[in-house]
Structure formats: structure tokens, C-alpha cells
Write an enzyme that holds these catalytic residues in place. Structure first.
Site, mmCIF file in Angstrom:
data_model
loop_
_atom_site.group_PDB
_atom_site.id
_atom_site.type_symbol
_atom_site.label_atom_id
_atom_site.label_comp_id
_atom_site.label_asym_id
_atom_site.label_seq_id
_atom_site.Cartn_x
_atom_site.Cartn_y
_atom_site.Cartn_z
ATOM 1 N N THR A 9 0.838 -1.285 0.095
ATOM 2 C CA THR A 9 0.066 0.047 0.144
ATOM 3 C C THR A 9 0.820 1.311 0.039
ATOM 4 O OG1 THR A 9 -1.686 -1.176 1.106
ATOM 5 C CG2 THR A 9 -1.770 1.244 1.220
ATOM 6 N N LYS A 47 -9.372 -0.979 -4.708
ATOM 7 C CA LYS A 47 -8.893 -2.170 -4.323
ATOM 8 C C LYS A 47 -10.316 -3.070 -4.074
ATOM 9 C CE LYS A 47 -6.083 -4.141 -0.599
ATOM 10 N NZ LYS A 47 -5.181 -3.871 0.523
#
Length: 234
Positions: free
Chosen positions: A17, A38
Site C-alpha cells: 500500500t 481495491k
């Protein structure tokens, strides 16, 4: 036509991330209309009103400075800090591929460059009950190419090699590798870089050091990894 790229990792906690945030930031600063997506996030905190905060999406948004609303970034948000397939079972909210693709296509219709982050490593399942949905099902449904994020430290030769072999066997295209937590001059990290390239045939396209706030690679090179979406969009 929008362009997309899928970001996978060699496992959990390799900084996927964090690196994704730097990627999206580089795109935005280069003038691209950048967005994040996502399919499923687990291990999220609740707001005072009881709603869940999509933590990974919030981190990417803050790092990159994009204006995309959090509500567009992830259709399935879970509180339990386990794999999405188990969190879905525990919380009674199973993932539906139709919903994942619908939300992804919506984002693709609004932005030029979409960076889609996976959950954990490439084998981390999204759903595993009467239906079995893997991350590669999403990747193939939209004909996405991938970048692999790996920790530069001990164990990465094995992790990168196994991930690359799985993706090759399953015909998932990998455009390159980004090392995270890289320490220039560290003999282990330097050797890992050479060995991962030699054993996979993939290039280490960038190295991210602890605390980096920018991705050290040209915008044009990064942008070139993004490909037009396909595989069923209408």
C-alpha cells in the site's frame, strides 16, 4: 480509454500500500488523472458513527494527494484483520465478482489511470465458500498487467521466485518488480536485487527506501506500464 495496472505483493506486510501510494502520487504529479481501486480490504477501523474506514485507500489518498472520494475506492470493506475470504465469512458479507467489476468499471469511466491494489500476496483468496474467487479472476476479467512489490530483505529471493513462477504458470503478466525498504549499499539487498532479476527474468524497475516520499523513476517509464482495459468492459 482508461488505462490500469494491478499491484500485487510477495506476501502480507511488504509495504504494498505504501508503494502504491507513491505510484499514484507520481502519476498525479505527472499530470495524469489518477485513481485507486481495491476489491476488498480487511482489518479496518470504525468511525464514531460505526461506519468502516477503508484504511489502505485512506493511506493512498493522503500520500498521493488525489481528490478521488474514498467511497469509490473499495466495494468490500471488512473490520476483521484476516484474509478477505475469512473476514467475509465472519462478517456475513461475501464478495460478488459482478459488484467488484461494476465498481472498477465505474472508476475506469471517470479517471485515466487506475492503480488496482491486490490483497496480500497473489494467492490470497477473495472468496472461498460455495464460490471460489481468486485475485487472478479479477485480473483476467479486465486483462490487467501487474507490478510485484517485494521487501528487499532476507527471504525475498524465495518469495519473489515463487510469486513469479505462479504468475507465469497462470498466465498473469508481470511487467516488473519494485523493492521496498531498500538500503543502498547493503550487501544482502544488492545481492537480492541481482538474484531476483537473474532467477525470474524480471527487472527491478525501482527501489524504495524507508521514509521515501517520492518514487525514484521517470513518470514516462511508470506510465508506460499502464495498459488499456479489456476483457469484457462495455
Amino acid at each position: 480509454m482508461s488505462k490500469s495496472l494491478f499491484i500485487t505483493g510477495t506476501g502480507t506486510d511488504v509495504g504494498k500500500t505504501y508503494v502504491t501510494g507513491l505510484i499514484v502520487k507520481k502519476l498525479r504529479e505527472g499530470g495524469a488523472s489518477a485513481a485507486y481501486y481495491k476489491a476488498a480490504m480487511s482489518g479496518n477501523d470504525r468511525r464514531a458513527d460505526g461506519t468502516l474506514i477503508p484504511g489502505d485507500a485512506l493511506q493512498v489518498k493522503r500520500m498521493s494527494g488525489i481528490e478521488q472520494p474514498l467511497e469509490e475506492m473499495c466495494p468490500y470493506i471488512y473490520e476483521t484483520a484476516v484474509s478477505p475470504h475469512l473476514a467475509a465469512k465472519l462478517e456475513g458479507k461475501p464478495l460478488e465478482m459482478e459488484c467488484v467489476l461494476k465498481h472498477f468499471d465505474y472508476v475506469c469511466g471517470k479517471y485515466e489511470h487506475i492503480t488496482a491494489e491486490g490483497s496480500g500476496g497473489i494467492l490470497c483468496p477473495l472468496r472461498f465458500d460455495e464460490q471460489q474467487i481468486q485475485q487472478e479472476d479479477f485480473i483476467k476479467a479486465r486483462s490487467l498487467s501487474c507490478l510485484m512489490i517485494a521487501d528487499a530483505g532476507l527471504g525475498t529471493i524465495n518469495a519473489v521466485g515463487l510469486t513469479a513462477e505462479y504468475m507465469k504458470a497462470h498466465k498473469i503478466p508481470v511487467r516488473g518488480i519494485i523493492f521496498n525498504r531498500y538500503d543502498p549499499g547493503n550487501p544482502l539487498h544488492e545481492d537480492n536485487r541481482l538474484m531476483c532479476e537473474a532467477m525470474t527474468g524480471l527487472h527491478i524497475i525501482a527501489c524504495v527506501k524507508d521514509g521515501d516520499t517520492d518514487l525514484d523513476m521517470p513518470f514516462e517509464l511508470l506510465e508506460g506500464f499502464y495498459e488499456e482495459n479489456g476483457g469484457g468492459r462495455k
